[in-house]
Write a protein that holds these residues in place. Structure first.
Motif, PDB file in Angstrom:
ATOM      1  N   VAL A 111       0.820  -1.229   0.000  1.00  0.00           N
ATOM      2  CA  VAL A 111       0.000   0.000   0.000  1.00  0.00           C
ATOM      3  C   VAL A 111       0.846   1.269   0.000  1.00  0.00           C
ATOM      4  CG1 VAL A 111      -2.075  -0.971   1.076  1.00  0.00           C
ATOM      5  CG2 VAL A 111      -0.294  -0.016   2.529  1.00  0.00           C
ATOM      6  N   ASP A 114       3.810   3.129  -3.859  1.00  0.00           N
ATOM      7  CA  ASP A 114       3.794   4.318  -4.722  1.00  0.00           C
ATOM      8  C   ASP A 114       4.254   5.559  -3.965  1.00  0.00           C
ATOM      9  OD1 ASP A 114       2.942   3.844  -7.493  1.00  0.00           O
ATOM     10  OD2 ASP A 114       1.175   2.943  -6.579  1.00  0.00           O
ATOM     11  N   ASP A 115       3.809   5.680  -2.723  1.00  0.00           N
ATOM     12  CA  ASP A 115       4.170   6.873  -1.949  1.00  0.00           C
ATOM     13  C   ASP A 115       5.666   6.914  -1.661  1.00  0.00           C
ATOM     14  OD1 ASP A 115       1.482   7.602  -1.902  1.00  0.00           O
ATOM     15  OD2 ASP A 115       1.105   6.365  -0.142  1.00  0.00           O
ATOM     16  N   SER A 293       9.696   9.474   6.643  1.00  0.00           N
ATOM     17  CA  SER A 293       8.325   9.914   6.346  1.00  0.00           C
ATOM     18  C   SER A 293       7.908   9.581   4.921  1.00  0.00           C
ATOM     19  CB  SER A 293       8.212  11.423   6.588  1.00  0.00           C
ATOM     20  OG  SER A 293       9.158  12.132   5.797  1.00  0.00           O
ATOM     21  N   SER A 294       8.664   8.694   4.248  1.00  0.00           N
ATOM     22  CA  SER A 294       8.357   8.449   2.838  1.00  0.00           C
ATOM     23  C   SER A 294       6.995   7.788   2.647  1.00  0.00           C
ATOM     24  CB  SER A 294       9.452   7.610   2.174  1.00  0.00           C
ATOM     25  OG  SER A 294       9.454   6.302   2.698  1.00  0.00           O
ATOM     26  N   ALA A 295       6.445   7.202   3.710  1.00  0.00           N
ATOM     27  CA  ALA A 295       5.116   6.583   3.595  1.00  0.00           C
ATOM     28  C   ALA A 295       4.053   7.434   4.279  1.00  0.00           C
ATOM     29  CB  ALA A 295       5.137   5.190   4.217  1.00  0.00           C
ATOM     30  N   PHE A 296       4.415   8.654   4.700  1.00  0.00           N
ATOM     31  CA  PHE A 296       3.531   9.447   5.563  1.00  0.00           C
ATOM     32  C   PHE A 296       2.512  10.265   4.772  1.00  0.00           C
ATOM     33  CE2 PHE A 296       5.445   9.956  10.046  1.00  0.00           C
ATOM     34  CZ  PHE A 296       5.843   8.649  10.067  1.00  0.00           C
ATOM     35  N   THR A 297       1.408   9.633   4.381  1.00  0.00           N
ATOM     36  CA  THR A 297       0.270  10.406   3.874  1.00  0.00           C
ATOM     37  C   THR A 297      -0.965   9.897   4.598  1.00  0.00           C
ATOM     38  OG1 THR A 297      -0.462   8.903   2.111  1.00  0.00           O
ATOM     39  CG2 THR A 297       1.323  10.442   1.565  1.00  0.00           C
ATOM     40  N   ASN A 298      -1.920  10.784   4.768  1.00  0.00           N
ATOM     41  CA  ASN A 298      -3.162  10.370   5.417  1.00  0.00           C
ATOM     42  C   ASN A 298      -3.845   9.262   4.609  1.00  0.00           C
ATOM     43  OD1 ASN A 298      -5.236  10.829   7.515  1.00  0.00           O
ATOM     44  ND2 ASN A 298      -6.487  11.343   5.737  1.00  0.00           N
ATOM     45  N   GLU A 299      -3.852   9.443   3.284  1.00  0.00           N
ATOM     46  CA  GLU A 299      -4.507   8.454   2.429  1.00  0.00           C
ATOM     47  C   GLU A 299      -3.847   7.082   2.568  1.00  0.00           C
ATOM     48  OE1 GLU A 299      -3.230  11.382   1.562  1.00  0.00           O
ATOM     49  OE2 GLU A 299      -4.374  12.367  -0.025  1.00  0.00           O
ATOM     50  N   GLY A 300      -2.512   7.061   2.588  1.00  0.00           N
ATOM     51  CA  GLY A 300      -1.782   5.806   2.689  1.00  0.00           C
ATOM     52  C   GLY A 300      -2.018   5.118   4.025  1.00  0.00           C
ATOM     53  N   PHE A 301      -2.043   5.905   5.108  1.00  0.00           N
ATOM     54  CA  PHE A 301      -2.271   5.317   6.439  1.00  0.00           C
ATOM     55  C   PHE A 301      -3.693   4.757   6.547  1.00  0.00           C
ATOM     56  CE2 PHE A 301       1.256   8.063   8.496  1.00  0.00           C
ATOM     57  CZ  PHE A 301       2.191   7.091   8.219  1.00  0.00           C
ATOM     58  N   ASP A 303      -5.426   3.532   4.077  1.00  0.00           N
ATOM     59  CA  ASP A 303      -5.401   2.271   3.319  1.00  0.00           C
ATOM     60  C   ASP A 303      -4.710   1.166   4.124  1.00  0.00           C
ATOM     61  OD1 ASP A 303      -6.628   3.586   1.262  1.00  0.00           O
ATOM     62  OD2 ASP A 303      -4.842   3.754  -0.001  1.00  0.00           O
TER      63      ASP A 303
ATOM     64  N   ARG B 129       4.490  16.192  -0.324  1.00  0.00           N
ATOM     65  CA  ARG B 129       5.064  15.193   0.580  1.00  0.00           C
ATOM     66  C   ARG B 129       6.008  15.820   1.613  1.00  0.00           C
ATOM     67  NH1 ARG B 129       4.773  10.094  -0.512  1.00  0.00           N
ATOM     68  NH2 ARG B 129       5.122  10.121   1.728  1.00  0.00           N
ATOM     69  N   TYR B 149       5.100  14.183  13.267  1.00  0.00           N
ATOM     70  CA  TYR B 149       5.434  14.855  12.007  1.00  0.00           C
ATOM     71  C   TYR B 149       4.180  14.898  11.135  1.00  0.00           C
ATOM     72  CZ  TYR B 149       7.695  16.016   7.672  1.00  0.00           C
ATOM     73  OH  TYR B 149       8.041  16.631   6.503  1.00  0.00           O
ATOM     74  N   SER B 150       3.917  16.060  10.563  1.00  0.00           N
ATOM     75  CA  SER B 150       2.650  16.218   9.853  1.00  0.00           C
ATOM     76  C   SER B 150       2.620  15.379   8.576  1.00  0.00           C
ATOM     77  CB  SER B 150       2.422  17.689   9.527  1.00  0.00           C
ATOM     78  OG  SER B 150       3.479  18.175   8.740  1.00  0.00           O
ATOM     79  N   LEU B 151       1.448  14.847   8.285  1.00  0.00           N
ATOM     80  CA  LEU B 151       1.292  13.968   7.132  1.00  0.00           C
ATOM     81  C   LEU B 151       1.237  14.765   5.830  1.00  0.00           C
ATOM     82  CD1 LEU B 151      -1.401  11.508   8.520  1.00  0.00           C
ATOM     83  CD2 LEU B 151       1.056  11.175   8.340  1.00  0.00           C
ATOM     84  N   GLY B 152       1.745  14.157   4.779  1.00  0.00           N
ATOM     85  CA  GLY B 152       1.668  14.786   3.469  1.00  0.00           C
ATOM     86  C   GLY B 152       0.436  14.334   2.712  1.00  0.00           C
ATOM     87  N   LEU B 153       0.371  14.781   1.462  1.00  0.00           N
ATOM     88  CA  LEU B 153      -0.731  14.407   0.574  1.00  0.00           C
ATOM     89  C   LEU B 153      -0.224  13.379  -0.427  1.00  0.00           C
ATOM     90  CD1 LEU B 153      -1.970  18.032  -0.158  1.00  0.00           C
ATOM     91  CD2 LEU B 153      -3.267  16.300   1.102  1.00  0.00           C
ATOM     92  N   LYS B 154      -0.952  12.287  -0.563  1.00  0.00           N
ATOM     93  CA  LYS B 154      -0.592  11.250  -1.532  1.00  0.00           C
ATOM     94  C   LYS B 154      -0.700  11.807  -2.948  1.00  0.00           C
ATOM     95  CE  LYS B 154      -2.076   6.572  -2.848  1.00  0.00           C
ATOM     96  NZ  LYS B 154      -1.038   5.734  -2.211  1.00  0.00           N
ATOM     97  N   LEU B 155       0.262  11.492  -3.808  1.00  0.00           N
ATOM     98  CA  LEU B 155       0.190  11.957  -5.202  1.00  0.00           C
ATOM     99  C   LEU B 155      -0.691  11.054  -6.066  1.00  0.00           C
ATOM    100  CD1 LEU B 155       3.419  13.149  -4.502  1.00  0.00           C
ATOM    101  CD2 LEU B 155       2.767  14.044  -6.733  1.00  0.00           C
ATOM    102  N   LYS B 158      -4.325  11.792  -7.599  1.00  0.00           N
ATOM    103  CA  LYS B 158      -4.671  13.211  -7.520  1.00  0.00           C
ATOM    104  C   LYS B 158      -4.883  13.791  -8.923  1.00  0.00           C
ATOM    105  CE  LYS B 158      -4.583  14.157  -3.066  1.00  0.00           C
ATOM    106  NZ  LYS B 158      -4.390  12.763  -2.611  1.00  0.00           N
ATOM    107  N   MET B 179       3.524   8.795 -12.095  1.00  0.00           N
ATOM    108  CA  MET B 179       3.255   8.813 -10.649  1.00  0.00           C
ATOM    109  C   MET B 179       1.807   8.467 -10.328  1.00  0.00           C
ATOM    110  SD  MET B 179       5.512  12.083  -9.475  1.00  0.00           S
ATOM    111  CE  MET B 179       7.157  11.745  -8.832  1.00  0.00           C
TER     112      MET B 179
END
Lengths: 329, 329
Positions: A111, A114-115, A293-301, A303, B129, B149-155, B158, B179
């Motif tokens: 999951v 890609d991020d 933080s390479s996996a740190f997105t709200n959407e990814g978490f 999922d 990110r 650490y604040s979460l980023g936005l998944k690409l 999008k 991407m």
């Protein structure tokens, strides 16, 4: 040690959480609706005392890199049958001991792939084209004073070596091809369907590459794989990006090579001793350092939380796991 | 005003340089081997006095955004027949006056397009990110103190709107597809061969997009095209990346929208009043600011120098220009 097939699944099975990973905190209700959560992190007791007092019958634990499942932890959990990790890598789990006890393990599958690939490429572009360096230059008020901004390295036509052409590495390759890079790789074994040039070892790959992107798992074979020799082969203009695990690089050697200008730049998401990052790197311009933080997105978490819950439900229903760890790490 | 076809080309024709762009300084010998360089920037005289004293017979001038060819400069150069710009955009050249006097103009074509597209995507990944934000977080020593650490936005998935699907925009699109982004665009006219969804105007595109990437030329039609309405349509999570020209955005409105949280983040390479960048942006985390460096690579400048020289040689040999500016800007 398999779950008992004759027993109907408990309506609210226990789930032990030693320390809550973001995959848990972004949607805690998803978990608490389904499981009785044992929060070791909310207890005034030490982890050992908490496990002794509260977790002797626990069958399932949720973990991440911040809450490793060591031999000590396993010893405190005599009834444990299932470890689910909120991560892609499982190097924080004592897999040998899990195998010995017949404890099954699941991770979140791909999951995050890609991020993580997006950030790998973002780090490469950042180091080569000096994006965070440029941001510091502008915010520091230097642009109106000097137009002698240092030039970056063009990405088009550069030879990029991918170390580990798995879920993440292959996605990195797709992105690099779109940027006009020439992609090669090394991997445990050649990928017959890959259009990219295979190198049997990382030293040869480094010799023929302008940059290396590390996307492999951390195993006994890959620990300190990126050593002084590999860095010298990569050379003074060479760039290293690491989105795998810190210990794939000999970090002390990396710091030396960077300080001495033996390699050109690094973009790091991971370190040998997180959350500690070698301070010698902070004074250098051709360095970008992220907090794993390479996996740190709200959407990814979100999922990933679904995948973790699906694995737990499968375990408690005695069904096949969704994303089991099957390879002998 | 065409060069005289009966006159043999002078062995060392004069080339006026008002201020040396990097395309000139990376390989000055390439120019000085072929041309007698009139260096306005080396003279103690004002530009006006220098041009009056030294440049009355000059036929060719090399310029860039830092040395605009204004009506005043053109008035001081009565013999001028050719302007070659070391840039892709030519908004720093008084094209109307050049046309009136029959002065031909060339630019560097698309040698920078891939490099600018790389930085456009790098800025998008960085803002979404939080790459330079993460670098500041780690270098500031905050990682060991807090893991919040604040979460980023998944690409992936999008909707990215490209404003101007030309040499640069189409290369940005290729990278975004790799991407997993969903690409749409607006442009002066629909591109019949493009696989991407066309929007007739930027307001509709912004309404349907998670991010806008500005890749268009600055013209009377595009000046302040990204106004308050467009930003409000993009919305509180929306991201803007600008690698075109600063004045395509109403910068004062952009600053207001960012300070008030009306849009989600910006990655800027260009500004209305370079090298000045609005200081209100410096205090914000979701901002990445570059010093108009999206084309800044040694390789790209070397290539561009060859194109500039080829255009100059074509001009002095009365041959067709290699990369003329033909469209009526």
């Amino acid at each position: 040690m398999d779950p008992d097939h004759n027993q109907s699944p408990p309506s609210n099975p226990q789930l032990l959480v030693l320390r809550p990973p973001p995959v848990f905190t972004v949607n805690e209700q998803l978990f608490s609706n389904r499981f009785q959560i044992l929060k070791a992190y909310d207890s005034p007791l030490s982890t050992h005392d908490f496990l002794q007092a509260e977790a002797q019958s626990v069958k399932a634990v949720l973990c991440s890199g911040m809450s490793p499942i060591t031999a000590d932890v396993l010893r405190d959990l005599p009834a444990l049958q299932f470890v689910v990790s909120a991560t892609t890598g499982v190097n924080h789990i004592d897999m040998a001991e899990c195998r010995r006890r017949g404890i099954r393990v699941a991770k979140v599958g791909d999951v995050f792939s890609d991020d993580v690939a997006d950030v790998a490429v973002g780090l490469l572009v950042d180091v080569m084209r000096r994006i965070s360096g440029g941001d510091k230059f502008v915010r520091g008020g230097r642009w109106p004073v000097t137009d002698q901004y240092s030039l970056g390295l063009k990405l088009g036509g550069k030879r990029i070596g991918i170390v580990g052409l798995g879920n993440i590495g292959s996605r990195v390759a797709t992105r690099l091809v779109a940027m006009g890079c020439i992609v090669s790789y090394t991997s445990r074994q050649i990928k017959p369907n890959s259009p990219f040039t295979f190198y049997p070892n990382v030293l040869q790959l480094a010799s023929d590459s302008d940059a290396l992107i590390l996307c492999c798992a951390l195993t006994n074979d890959t620990r300190h794989m990126i050593n002084n020799k590999v860095m010298m082969a990569l050379g003074k203009k060479g760039v290293i990006v690491n989105v795998s695990r810190g210990a794939v690089i000999d970090e002390a050697e990396l710091v030396k090579c960077m300080v001495n200008g033996e390699i050109g730049g690094v973009g790091l998401d991971v370190y040998e001793n997180e959350p500690n990052v070698p301070k010698e790197l902070f004074g250098l311009e051709n360095v970008v350092v992220l907090p794993h933080s390479s996996a740190f997105t709200n959407e990814g978490f979100q999922d990933a939380a679904q995948v973790v819950v699906a694995n737990l439900e499968a375990f408690f229903a005695s069904k096949p796991l969704i994303t089991p760890v099957t390879n002998d790490f």
